[in-house]
Design an enzyme around this catalytic site. Structure first.
Site, PDB file in Angstrom:
ATOM      1  N   ASP A 113       0.833  -1.202   0.000  1.00 13.09           N
ATOM      2  CA  ASP A 113       0.000   0.000   0.000  1.00 13.09           C
ATOM      3  C   ASP A 113       0.866   1.249   0.000  1.00 13.09           C
ATOM      4  OD1 ASP A 113      -2.676  -1.223   2.181  1.00 13.09           O
ATOM      5  OD2 ASP A 113      -2.321  -1.441   0.017  1.00 13.09           O
ATOM      6  N   TYR A 120       5.488  -9.575   8.140  1.00 13.35           N
ATOM      7  CA  TYR A 120       5.095  -8.190   8.387  1.00 13.35           C
ATOM      8  C   TYR A 120       5.420  -7.784   9.808  1.00 13.35           C
ATOM      9  CZ  TYR A 120       2.143  -8.538   4.217  1.00 13.35           C
ATOM     10  OH  TYR A 120       1.684  -8.696   2.944  1.00 13.35           O
TER      11      TYR A 120
END
Lengths: 211, 496
Positions: free
Chosen positions: B299, B368
Site C-alpha cells: 500500500d 510483516y
C-alpha cells in the site's frame, strides 16, 4: 550510459544446455551475501507522536459521517446514519436519534422480504461491476424491523446505488443493529457514481444534524 | 560413384540449371556442399563449369548467354545486384547505434518464390533421381543469409550469430506474387482445409501446404520447371529490433507516502512520486521503453524493508545492453541516495526465469511488522499474552471495504502462520506485532476486523479494540533474483 569495455556483463545468450544454466534457485550463494547485515529501521520511529495522538478508530478514520432525515415524520423518527468511505462506498446505520433506540425497544426479527419479489438477502452479483446487484433508490426499503411489541419500522436506502451486502452479524442477531452504532451497520451500498453528488447533498452533516 | 564422377554429375546438374535460367547461387544450392562459398561463389562456379561441354572458359560468358530474365527460382534475390541494394540500405546506419556485438538477419520471401522452388525441386528430382536420392537442397533463406552475412557484418561492424538478440529483417515483394500464388487455392488439400485458417495464401500456410502437397496434383497446375519470369522481386524496407532484455532486483521502500507505480487516477495530485520512477531515473538514458513488474505490491503507506520486494524491468528494443557489474552497483548507490527507495541484487536476467516472480505473488509467504494501538493501556499485557498464545490462525476475509469498489464480492480464506507481539519501551498503549502470513492476506483488516467482515480478527482474539497505526513488510519469501555477492567481482551471468 557509457559502454564498458572491460568486465562487461552481457546479455546471456540463450543456452540450450540445461547443465550450463542451472537457474537462479540452485546456484544461489546464500550466507556470504549481505543479507545478514540488512538493518531493519524501527517502526516506531517511522511515525510521529502526533499521528499516534490523532489516531482514530477504523469506523471514523476513512468514513465521513452523514445523516438522512427525510423519512422521519412527526410521529416517528426514522433517521439513519450514512457513513461514506473515501472510495464512496456507503454504510447505512440507524441514527442514535432513531425512535427504536430512543425508546429502548428490542427487536424480535428483521424482515428482508421487502416486496413480493424482492428479498434483500437474495442479492446475487458478478464481477467487479457487481452486475445483477439489487438497484436502490433513496426511498427503497432495505428491511422492516419488527420489535418485540409488534411495531414495524422500515429502513430506507437513502442513496442511489447498488446493494452489496447486508451485515451478517445483524442477520444473526438483529439487536446488534441497536447495540453497536459503530460496527452495527445494516447494509453496504455501492453508490451510483453519476448521482453521488446528489446523494451527498441530500444528507446532513454532523453539525447540521446536531443543531 | 567415384569423386570425379560425382564432380561430373554436379557439373551436369549445375549447367542444366543455368541453362534453364537459374542464377549461379541457386544452381549452387542444388549441387553445392558445406564448403560452398555463397558470399563469393566465383571459385565454386569455376570448378563446376570447368568440365562444361561448352567451349568458353570465361565464366562471364556462361552467364551472358543466359537470358536477361530474372532467376526462375529466386527472382534475383540471390543476385549480386539485389544483395548490394540490401547492403546499401541507409536504414542500416541506425543499426550501428546498438551496442550488441552480434546480429542475425532474416528475409521474407514472396510466396511465388516458394512455389517456384518447389517446382524446381520436383523437376531436378525427376531428371536426376540418383543424384538427389540422398541430397538436400540448401534452402533459399539459408543461401541468402550465407551470401550476405559477411558484407552485412562489415557494414554493421558486428558479428553474425544465429542466436543474436539483435534481429534484422529484410523484406521483399513481387508484383506478380498474388497471381502466381493463386494456384495454391486450387491445390488446397481438402482434408487440410479446416486446419488452414484465415488466409490460405499466407506465407506460413503456403509453406506447410507445399510440404504435403501431392506432386502429381502440383504438376498439373504448376509448370515444371518454373516459367520464365519477366520481373524480378523488389527489395522493400528493412526492420530491426533488439529483443527485450530484463533487469531484475529487489527494492525497498522507506516512505509512507509513495505509490509503487505512477498514479493514473484523475483525482489525486501527480506530484507524489513512485518507486518505479525513482528506479527508472537512474537506470535509463539510452534505453528505450521500460516496463516495471513486481511480485505483488504494498500500500501507499506501507514500507518495504529487509531484502525487499522482487521486481523486474523489461527494456524494449535496448540500444545499450552492456552494463558491467560495477555499473549495476553504481546504480544501486545512486538510488540509495534518494533515501526513499533502495534497490539490491540488480542484474540482467534471462526471460525464462521470470515466471518465478509472478508465481511468487500468489503462493509465497510474507513477513510483516505492525505497530498497533490498543483502546485500554491497562489491558496491554493481557492482549500481548493472548496473541503470543496463538500459534496460527485461519481467516475468512470478505472483500475489504477499502477495495470493495473495484473488487468483486468474495470470501477469501487465508492463513496466518505465526504471530508474535511485544511491548514497546516507553509506550503504554502500543505494541509491536510480527506476523508471517500467506500471500494475499489483508493485514490491516485482520487487525481491526473490517467491521466484522474479516474473522477472526485480532480484536476478537484479544477481546478488545486493537488497530494498526503503521505497517512494514519485512520479507517476501521468494528467492528471486539470485542475490549478488558483492565480494565476488567477476560475476558470470550465465552460470548464476
Amino acid at each position: 550510459m557509457e559502454v564498458e569495455k572491460e568486465e562487461s556483463e552481457e546479455i546471456p545468450s540463450t543456452s540450450s544446455n540445461p547443465e550450463e544454466d542451472p537457474g537462479p534457485s540452485q546456484a544461489r550463494v546464500e550466507t556470504e551475501s549481505d543479507d545478514e547485515d540488512i538493518e531493519i529501521p524501527s517502526i516506531l520511529d517511522s511515525i510521529t507522536q502526533q499521528q499516534i495522538d490523532e489516531f482514530r478508530p477504523f469506523h471514523e478514520r476513512y468514513f465521513e459521517k452523514k445523516y438522512c432525515t427525510r423519512f422521519t415524520t412527526d410521529t416517528v423518527n426514522l433517521d439513519t446514519c450514512v457513513r461514506i468511505h473515501t472510495n464512496k462506498i456507503s454504510l447505512i446505520y440507524l441514527s442514535e436519534k432513531h425512535s427504536v433506540i430512543q425508546n429502548q425497544q428490542r427487536l424480535q426479527s428483521i424482515d428482508f422480504q421487502v416486496s413480493k419479489k424482492v428479498n434483500r438477502l437474495k442479492n446475487a452479483m458478478f464481477g467487479k461491476g457487481k452486475r445483477g446487484a439489487q438497484l436502490l433508490q433513496p426511498d427503497s426499503i432495505l428491511c422492516h424491523m419488527e420489535t418485540v411489541d409488534g411495531a414495524r419500522y422500515p429502513v430506507h436506502a437513502c442513496v442511489y446505488g447498488k446493494l452489496l451486502e447486508i451485515n451478517s452479524r445483524v442477520i444473526k442477531e438483529p439487536n446488534f443493529l441497536l447495540d453497536d452504532l459503530n460496527e452495527g451497520f445494516l447494509a453496504i451500498i455501492l453508490p451510483d457514481l453519476r448521482r453521488h453528488e446528489e446523494n451527498v447533498k441530500s444528507l446532513k452533516s454532523v453539525e447540521e444534524y446536531n443543531t | 560413384m567415384t569423386e570425379t564422377d560425382s564432380q561430373d554429375t554436379k557439373g551436369i546438374v549445375f549447367n542444366f540449371l543455368i541453362e534453364l535460367g537459374c542464377c549461379k547461387r541457386c544452381a549452387l544450392r542444388f549441387v553445392g556442399d558445406s564448403n560452398t562459398n555463397y558470399d563469393n561463389p566465383t571459385d565454386d562456379v569455376k570448378k563446376l563449369t570447368r568440365k562444361d561441354l561448352g567451349q568458353n572458359s570465361n565464366d562471364e560468358n556462361v552467364f551472358k548467354k543466359s537470358k536477361p530474365n530474372p532467376c526462375i527460382i529466386c527472382l534475383d534475390l540471390l543476385q549480386d545486384t539485389t544483395l548490394q541494394t540490401m547492403i546499401l540500405n541507409p536504414e542500416l546506419e541506425k543499426v550501428l547505434e546498438y551496442d550488441s556485438d552480434t546480429f542475425v538477419n532474416y528475409v521474407s520471401l514472396p510466396k511465388a518464390v516458394l512455389i517456384r522452388e518447389h517446382s524446381m525441386e520436383i523437376c531436378v528430382k525427376e531428371k536426376f533421381p540418383q543424384f538427389f536420392k540422398d541430397r538436400n537442397v540448401i534452402a533459399l533463406n539459408r543461401a541468402w543469409s550465407l551470401s550476405i552475412q559477411n558484407k552485412l557484418a562489415q557494414r554493421l561492424e558486428k558479428k553474425y550469430d544465429k542466436n543474436s538478440y539483435l534481429q534484422i529483417q529484410f523484406n521483399t515483394s513481387y508484383v506478380l506474387d498474388k497471381e502466381e500464388s493463386l494456384v495454391m487455392l486450387l491445390l488446397e488439400d481438402k482434408s487440410r482445409k479446416h486446419s488452414i485458417q484465415h488466409d490460405p495464401l499466407s506465407c506460413k500456410n503456403v509453406t506447410s501446404s507445399l510440404q504435403t502437397i501431392n506432386s502429381e496434383l502440383f504438376k498439373q497446375k504448376v509448370s515444371i520447371p518454373p516459367a520464365t519470369p519477366t520481373k524480378a522481386l523488389d527489395v522493400e524496407q528493412v526492420f530491426y529490433k533488439h529483443d527485450h532484455v530484463f533487469i531484475a532486483g529487489r527494492y525497498c521502500k522507506y516512505a509512507r507516502n509513495m505509490f509503487q507505480t505512477p498514479w493514473s487516477g484523475d483525482d489525486i495530485q501527480v506530484e507524489i512520486s513512485s518507486v518505479q520512477e525513482k528506479i527508472f531515473d537512474h537506470i535509463e538514458n539510452s534505453f528505450s521503453a521500460m516496463v516495471f513488474s513486481s511480485s505483488g505490491r504494498e500500500d501507499f503507506d506501507v514500507r518495504t524493508l529487509g531484502r525487499g520486494r522482487p521486481f523486474f524491468i523489461k527494456i524494449c528494443d535496448p540500444k545499450r545492453t552492456k552494463v558491467s557489474f560495477e555499473k549495476f552497483r553504481q546504480i544501486e548507490q545512486a538510488v540509495k541516495h534518494t533515501k526513499v527507495v533502495e534497490v539490491r541484487d540488480l542484474q540482467f536476467i534471462d526471460r525464462r526465469y521470470l515466471s518465478n516472480i509472478k508465481e511468487g505473488e500468489q503462493f509465497k509467504k510474507k513477513t510483516y511488522r505492525a505497530l498497533c494501538i490498543v483502546d485500554k493501556p491497562e489491558n496491554l499485557t493481557a492482549y500481548i499474552d493472548k496473541i503470543n498464545n496463538i500459534s496460527a490462525v485461519t481467516l475468512q476475509q470478505k472483500t475489504p471495504l477499502r477495495v470493495y469498489h473495484r473488487r468483486s464480492s468474495d470470501i477469501r480464506e487465508r492463513q496466518i502462520y505465526s504471530l508474535k507481539a511485544k511491548v514497546i519501551n516507553g509506550k503504554k498503549n502500543l505494541l509491536e506485532l510480527d506476523m508471517i502470513t500467506q500471500a494475499g492476506t489483508y493485514i490491516k483488516e485482520f487487525v481491526h476486523g473490517d467491521l466484522g467482515r474479516t474473522t477472526p480478527s485480532l480484536c476478537e482474539i484479544v477481546g478488545g479494540y486493537i488497530d494498526i497505526i503503521a505497517l512494514d513488510v519485512l520479507d517476501i519469501h521468494l528467492d528471486f533474483p539470485p542475490s549478488i555477492n558483492h565480494k565476488v567481482k567477476n560475476h558470470q551471468t550465465v552460470n548464476y
